[in-house]
Design a protein around this motif. Structure first.
Motif, PDB file in Angstrom:
ATOM      1  N   THR A  16       0.831  -1.206   0.000  1.00 11.89           N
ATOM      2  CA  THR A  16       0.000   0.000   0.000  1.00 11.89           C
ATOM      3  C   THR A  16       0.864   1.254   0.000  1.00 11.89           C
ATOM      4  O   THR A  16       0.599   2.208  -0.738  1.00 11.89           O
ATOM      5  CB  THR A  16      -0.927  -0.003   1.232  1.00 11.89           C
ATOM      6  N   ARG A  17       1.930   1.250   0.801  1.00 14.46           N
ATOM      7  CA  ARG A  17       2.827   2.406   0.827  1.00 14.46           C
ATOM      8  C   ARG A  17       3.531   2.592  -0.509  1.00 14.46           C
ATOM      9  O   ARG A  17       3.778   3.718  -0.938  1.00 14.46           O
ATOM     10  CB  ARG A  17       3.854   2.257   1.949  1.00 14.46           C
ATOM     11  N   LYS A  18       3.866   1.497  -1.173  1.00 15.65           N
ATOM     12  CA  LYS A  18       4.534   1.593  -2.477  1.00 15.65           C
ATOM     13  C   LYS A  18       3.619   2.248  -3.512  1.00 15.65           C
ATOM     14  O   LYS A  18       4.075   2.984  -4.372  1.00 15.65           O
ATOM     15  CB  LYS A  18       4.966   0.212  -2.983  1.00 15.65           C
ATOM     16  N   LEU A  19       2.328   1.972  -3.424  1.00 15.05           N
ATOM     17  CA  LEU A  19       1.374   2.573  -4.349  1.00 15.05           C
ATOM     18  C   LEU A  19       1.360   4.096  -4.201  1.00 15.05           C
ATOM     19  O   LEU A  19       1.403   4.830  -5.185  1.00 15.05           O
ATOM     20  CB  LEU A  19      -0.024   1.995  -4.113  1.00 15.05           C
ATOM     21  N   PHE A  20       1.339   4.578  -2.953  1.00 15.99           N
ATOM     22  CA  PHE A  20       1.350   6.021  -2.723  1.00 15.99           C
ATOM     23  C   PHE A  20       2.693   6.634  -3.109  1.00 15.99           C
ATOM     24  O   PHE A  20       2.745   7.758  -3.619  1.00 15.99           O
ATOM     25  CB  PHE A  20       1.013   6.338  -1.268  1.00 15.99           C
ATOM     26  N   ALA A  21       3.781   5.917  -2.882  1.00 18.06           N
ATOM     27  CA  ALA A  21       5.104   6.418  -3.273  1.00 18.06           C
ATOM     28  C   ALA A  21       5.191   6.550  -4.792  1.00 18.06           C
ATOM     29  O   ALA A  21       5.764   7.520  -5.304  1.00 18.06           O
ATOM     30  CB  ALA A  21       6.196   5.487  -2.756  1.00 18.06           C
ATOM     31  N   PHE A  22       4.636   5.590  -5.513  1.00 17.76           N
ATOM     32  CA  PHE A  22       4.644   5.649  -6.972  1.00 17.76           C
ATOM     33  C   PHE A  22       3.906   6.889  -7.465  1.00 17.76           C
ATOM     34  O   PHE A  22       4.384   7.608  -8.338  1.00 17.76           O
ATOM     35  CB  PHE A  22       4.024   4.380  -7.552  1.00 17.76           C
ATOM     36  N   ALA A  23       2.746   7.162  -6.877  1.00 15.43           N
ATOM     37  CA  ALA A  23       1.973   8.347  -7.268  1.00 15.43           C
ATOM     38  C   ALA A  23       2.752   9.628  -6.964  1.00 15.43           C
ATOM     39  O   ALA A  23       2.777  10.563  -7.779  1.00 15.43           O
ATOM     40  CB  ALA A  23       0.628   8.356  -6.542  1.00 15.43           C
ATOM     41  N   ARG A  24       3.413   9.664  -5.821  1.00 11.15           N
ATOM     42  CA  ARG A  24       4.212  10.839  -5.448  1.00 11.15           C
ATOM     43  C   ARG A  24       5.371  11.040  -6.431  1.00 11.15           C
ATOM     44  O   ARG A  24       5.663  12.160  -6.842  1.00 11.15           O
ATOM     45  CB  ARG A  24       4.738  10.670  -4.024  1.00 11.15           C
ATOM     46  N   HIS A  25       6.005   9.940  -6.826  1.00 12.28           N
ATOM     47  CA  HIS A  25       7.137  10.031  -7.750  1.00 12.28           C
ATOM     48  C   HIS A  25       6.700  10.475  -9.146  1.00 12.28           C
ATOM     49  O   HIS A  25       7.465  11.150  -9.842  1.00 12.28           O
ATOM     50  CB  HIS A  25       7.880   8.703  -7.824  1.00 12.28           C
ATOM     51  N   LEU A  26       5.504  10.105  -9.558  1.00 15.95           N
ATOM     52  CA  LEU A  26       4.997  10.567 -10.853  1.00 15.95           C
ATOM     53  C   LEU A  26       4.898  12.090 -10.904  1.00 15.95           C
ATOM     54  O   LEU A  26       5.030  12.690 -11.971  1.00 15.95           O
ATOM     55  CB  LEU A  26       3.625   9.952 -11.148  1.00 15.95           C
TER      56      LEU A  26
END
Length: 86
Positions: A16-26
């Motif tokens: 779940t944290r990786k999903l939010f990190a991916f969005a932040r990195h985009l």
């Protein structure tokens, strides 16, 4: 927080944290590139290492289980903290 309040396992909370990190990195990566803050030789190496780690983690994490992942995470975190003081 995800484990305590939402009852997730360690692996579920990491995903779940990786999903939010991916969005932040985009959002942040294009901004940093446009600002000239990205050193591409290092960035390419980091992308390759991150991809390899993600592949290995996705492949082996379900096989070794939640308990062992927590144990390994603790050991790696301890090593990282100790290496900061050496």
């Amino acid at each position: 927080v995800l484990i305590m309040f939402f009852g997730m396992t360690f692996l579920e909370s990491i995903g779940t944290r990786k999903l939010f990190a991916f969005a932040r990195h985009l959002i942040t990566i294009p901004i940093l590139i446009l600002a000239g803050k990205v050193y591409f030789p290092y960035a390419i190496i980091m992308v390759i290492a991150t991809g390899a780690g993600a592949y290995l983690g996705c492949h082996y994490a379900p096989k070794i289980g939640n308990k062992m992942i927590k144990y390994l995470f603790g050991i790696i975190t301890l090593i990282a903290v100790i290496s900061m003081f050496i």
